[in-house]
Write an enzyme that holds these catalytic residues in place. Structure first.
Site, PDB file in Angstrom:
ATOM      1  N   THR A 375       0.887  -1.156   0.000  1.00  0.00           N
ATOM      2  CA  THR A 375       0.000   0.000   0.000  1.00  0.00           C
ATOM      3  C   THR A 375       0.927   1.208   0.000  1.00  0.00           C
ATOM      4  O   THR A 375       2.136   1.048   0.099  1.00  0.00           O
ATOM      5  CB  THR A 375      -0.878  -0.068   1.260  1.00  0.00           C
ATOM      6  OG1 THR A 375      -1.634  -1.287   1.214  1.00  0.00           O
ATOM      7  CG2 THR A 375      -1.832   1.089   1.404  1.00  0.00           C
ATOM      8  N   THR A 393      -4.250   1.938  -2.254  1.00  0.00           N
ATOM      9  CA  THR A 393      -3.569   0.689  -2.575  1.00  0.00           C
ATOM     10  C   THR A 393      -4.177   0.003  -3.788  1.00  0.00           C
ATOM     11  O   THR A 393      -5.303   0.301  -4.200  1.00  0.00           O
ATOM     12  CB  THR A 393      -3.638  -0.266  -1.359  1.00  0.00           C
ATOM     13  OG1 THR A 393      -2.859  -1.429  -1.608  1.00  0.00           O
ATOM     14  CG2 THR A 393      -5.074  -0.670  -1.062  1.00  0.00           C
TER      15      THR A 393
END
EC number: 2.3.2.2
Length: 569
Positions: A375, A393
């Site tokens: 992420t 993400t």
């Protein structure tokens, strides 16, 4: 809140001076700045190019949200492992003008054709059925409608220029791309991200992404309609049909980002803001801080066995509640007491200061679906005190690994964050609790934890991290380091981090093999904790506000950078 300030399309001039302020994101020796101070505005992000774009927007009079939007689109070009337009996330905004803070939830959704049992016999997360309906473009546009001041196109054009004109690869990205290319089975990924002459990428090479530039140009000109309808939408649905995916034209047209109230908790007189479900971050962080507040950790010291025992036990209890109760609030009822101070006090009372609590004692053994550490988080603040904490993400590194043919961008594989085997919960890796089962148009549970801490009602700490389920524990560590132990931003970000997720019943500690912490680790083991070493946990790009100064600390672990306006670096 909107500011009246307009100018023509931005030309991306990375590491340059401009009228009204200096963008500082790189030292004279060519290395990214890890630290900076400024009173005029600041961006801390994993990509120096993207941080510089965001700082330029601030220098041209844009709000922190304007800067965050430009940074996010630039990351979609320069940080393909997680920066995206084909994924989703959460943006926490503190407006700085007295109006309430909000969370913009642009988490992906399950397509209309999704079914509860669709993943029982499909464990390959790099396939088209694992792609959720992307939310990033809608989310960024909603943020702009609420808090933007500069024209939308001016915020997307820097990313268009980076993709069209190219950007220089650093060593880490070159190596990462080569690894992905060596194992990718997606022809379009290899065409788009492979070096034109077929040789491996090396630091200093220039990457041009022409198809992505065209897609971003459509977004710049048409807003969300340039992604969720028209040519880009047609390319997405064609990709889905070719690969057996589920996203339809109707899914794209129906997607909307949501405005939600943040989770609010208190710690030592500070107010801590975090994201609500479908993110588990805000509630879980509130529980851990609430438990920690019942103990005099400062007197014990940051690296005492007592402090770290309490931190681990707080993590254990909060993660147990996370697994059992949290999901998309549009589909499940979240117990209201989970983030309350009284509940935290109760949980603190169950901690034995002389012994680790076996995780099985807190509930049946459960191992949740793995969340990828790939992420990315960035923090922004402007001269007027508007602060943005944004985490977004693609799920796995480079998401599904699927590039939309002709559109040049990667798709997520977020559907893997749902509980894949309904009713099957065991110690071998399955979780079947109902709160996070697949349902059409449901948002999958997330650990993303963009966080803003307020002191006397004003932003004091802006932080967050990538790292899958470790995210919340990284933010917990950084926040405690500052609020409880008085660390500087640099010290708080650099300090070793701890991770316990209820199950598996073990502690990962970044300093487990460090002689400096050997005695503490040994004492924790005597209390019954299984402590193992971990090389890396998170990427906590952080801003601390002190006496009107913005102090940025970029996480050295992934080559992040600080870009500031009006900085004397």
């Amino acid at each position: 809140m909107k500011r009246c300030c307009r100018f023509g399309s931005l030309l991306v001039l990375v590491w340059c001076s401009f009228h009204g302020g200096h963008v500082a994101a790189q030292s004279r020796d060519g290395t990214p700045h890890r630290d900076a101070e400024s009173r005029d505005g600041m961006v801390v992000a994993v990509s120096p190019d993207a941080a510089a774009v965001g700082a330029e927007i601030l220098g041209h009079g844009g709000t922190a949200v304007d800067s965050a939007i430009a940074t996010a689109f630039a990351l979609a070009v320069t940080h393909p492992a997680a920066g995206n337009i084909g994924g989703g996330g959460f943006m926490l905004v503190h407006p700085g003008d007295g109006s309430p803070a909000v969370v913009i939830d642009y988490r992906e959704k399950a397509p209309l054709a999704a079914t509860r049992t669709m993943f029982v016999d499909n464990n390959d997360a790099r396939t088209h059925p694992y792609v959720g309906v992307p939310g990033t473009v809608r989310g960024l546009k909603l943020a702009h409608e609420l808090y933007g001041s500069l024209p939308w196109s001016d915020l997307v054009e820097p990313a268009v220029a980076l993709a069209r004109n190219g950007f220089t690869l650093h060593e880490g990205l070159a190596g990462d791309l080569n690894r992905q290319l060596s194992r990718s089975s997606n022809d379009e990924f290899r065409r788009v991200y492979g070096k034109p002459d077929g040789t491996p990428w090396v630091a200093g090479d220039r990457m041009v992404l022409s198809d992505l530039a065209a897609t971003l140009q459509r977004i710049a000109e048409n807003g969300p309609a340039g992604f969720y309808a028209g040519e880009t939408a047609e390319l997405i649905t064609a990709e889905m049909q070719a690969g057996g995916g589920l996203i339809s034209a109707e899914d794209l047209l129906r997607y909307r980002a949501r405005i939600r109230a943040p989770i609010r908790s208190r710690f030592r007189g500070y107010e801590v803001l975090g994201p609500p479900p479908p993110s588990s971050g805000g509630i879980t962080l509130a529980q851990m801080l609430g438990i920690a507040a019942q103990f005099d950790l400062r007197r014990w010291g940051r690296w005492s066995v007592q402090t770290n025992h309490v931190m681990i036990e707080a993590m254990r209890r909060a993660y147990a509640n996370r697994a059992m109760y949290l999901g998309d609030p549009d589909f499940v009822t979240i117990p209201r007491h989970l983030a309350s101070g009284d509940f935290a006090k109760y949980m603190a009372g169950t901690i034995d200061l002389d012994r680790a609590t076996p995780s099985a004692r807190l509930g049946p053994p459960v191992t949740e679906p793995a969340e990828s550490p790939q992420t990315t988080h960035f923090s922004v603040i402007d001269r007027d005190g508007m602060a943005v904490s944004n985490t977004y993400t693609l799920e796995a590194s480079y998401g599904s690994g699927i590039v939309v043919r002709g559109a040049g961008f990667l798709l997520n594989n977020e559907m893997g964050d749902f509980n894949r085997r309904p009713g099957v919960t065991n110690t071998q890796g399955s979780i079947g609790t109902a709160a996070n089962e697949v349902r059409p148009e449901k948002r999958m549970l997330s650990s993303m934890t963009p966080t803003i801490v307020l002191k006397d009602g004003k932003p004091y700490l802006v932080t967050g991290s990538p790292g899958g389920r470790t995210i919340i524990n990284t933010v917990f560590c950084v926040t405690l380091n500052v609020l409880e132990f008085g660390m500087t931003a640099r010290q708080a970000v650099d300090a070793p981090r701890t991770d316990h997720e209820w199950f598996p019943d073990r502690v990962r500690f970044m300093g487990a093999d460090d002689p400096e912490h050997a005695e503490m680790v040994e004492q924790l083991q005597r209390l019954g904790h299984a402590v193992v070493d971990t090389n890396s946990q998170g990427d906590a790009n952080t801003i601390l506000v002190s006496d009107g100064r913005f102090i940025g600390a970029a996480d050295y672990r992934f080559g992040a950078a600080v870009a500031a306006t009006g900085s004397d670096q």
